[in-house]
Design a protein around this motif. Structure first.
Motif, PDB file in Angstrom:
ATOM      1  N   GLN A  19       0.852  -1.180   0.000  1.00 48.84           N
ATOM      2  CA  GLN A  19       0.000   0.000   0.000  1.00 48.84           C
ATOM      3  C   GLN A  19       0.887   1.229   0.000  1.00 48.84           C
ATOM      4  N   ILE A  20       0.601   2.157  -0.888  1.00 52.75           N
ATOM      5  CA  ILE A  20       1.377   3.395  -0.945  1.00 52.75           C
ATOM      6  C   ILE A  20       0.796   4.364   0.078  1.00 52.75           C
ATOM      7  N   TYR A  21       1.660   4.817   0.989  1.00 52.49           N
ATOM      8  CA  TYR A  21       1.241   5.726   2.040  1.00 52.49           C
ATOM      9  C   TYR A  21       1.594   7.175   1.762  1.00 52.49           C
ATOM     10  N   LEU A  22       2.602   7.421   0.948  1.00 56.71           N
ATOM     11  CA  LEU A  22       3.098   8.774   0.797  1.00 56.71           C
ATOM     12  C   LEU A  22       3.745   8.934  -0.568  1.00 56.71           C
ATOM     13  N   ALA A  37       7.848   7.201  -3.561  1.00 63.61           N
ATOM     14  CA  ALA A  37       6.662   6.609  -2.938  1.00 63.61           C
ATOM     15  C   ALA A  37       7.101   5.758  -1.754  1.00 63.61           C
ATOM     16  N   LEU A  38       6.386   5.877  -0.641  1.00 61.53           N
ATOM     17  CA  LEU A  38       6.600   5.031   0.530  1.00 61.53           C
ATOM     18  C   LEU A  38       5.609   3.876   0.448  1.00 61.53           C
ATOM     19  N   ILE A  39       6.122   2.651   0.355  1.00 63.36           N
ATOM     20  CA  ILE A  39       5.274   1.461   0.215  1.00 63.36           C
ATOM     21  C   ILE A  39       5.431   0.593   1.459  1.00 63.36           C
ATOM     22  N   TRP A  40       4.301   0.260   2.069  1.00 65.63           N
ATOM     23  CA  TRP A  40       4.285  -0.634   3.223  1.00 65.63           C
ATOM     24  C   TRP A  40       3.708  -1.960   2.760  1.00 65.63           C
ATOM     25  N   TRP A  41       4.413  -3.042   3.041  1.00 65.40           N
ATOM     26  CA  TRP A  41       4.075  -4.349   2.472  1.00 65.40           C
ATOM     27  C   TRP A  41       3.167  -5.161   3.385  1.00 65.40           C
ATOM     28  N   TYR A  42       2.364  -5.999   2.747  1.00 63.10           N
ATOM     29  CA  TYR A  42       1.460  -6.931   3.425  1.00 63.10           C
ATOM     30  C   TYR A  42       1.947  -8.359   3.202  1.00 63.10           C
ATOM     31  N   LEU A  60      -0.369  -6.210   7.781  1.00 58.24           N
ATOM     32  CA  LEU A  60       0.778  -5.342   7.535  1.00 58.24           C
ATOM     33  C   LEU A  60       2.033  -5.972   8.117  1.00 58.24           C
ATOM     34  N   TYR A  64       8.987  -1.803   4.865  1.00 56.09           N
ATOM     35  CA  TYR A  64       8.542  -0.801   3.915  1.00 56.09           C
ATOM     36  C   TYR A  64       9.737  -0.357   3.072  1.00 56.09           C
TER      37      TYR A  64
END
Length: 69
Positions: A19-22, A37-42, A60, A64
């Motif tokens: 999910q892109i947060y920023l 882009a800041l991506i946080w992984w699942y 989550l 990232y």
């Protein structure tokens, strides 16, 4: 995500979820422009019951990345 980190994930036919947060646009004095882009992984919640009604059950992770887009 580097190849070593990829081994920490259970994939859905090779797909990892994130999910892109920023989104950031960085401009320097030398007219260099970077879009980041800041991506946080699942990852899957369970190795036994990965899907509920055909949809992946995700959580989550603590991993990232910041990537240039």
């Amino acid at each position: 995500m580097n190849p070593k980190e990829l081994l920490e994930y259970l994939t859905d036919e090779g797909i990892c979820y994130g999910q892109i947060y920023l989104l950031i646009k960085v401009e320097t004095a030398k007219e260099n422009i970077d879009n980041l882009a800041l991506i946080w992984w699942y990852n899957f919640k369970s190795t036994k019951n990965q899907y509920y009604n055909g949809c992946p059950r995700l959580k989550l992770t603590e991993l990232y990345n910041i990537v240039n887009v």
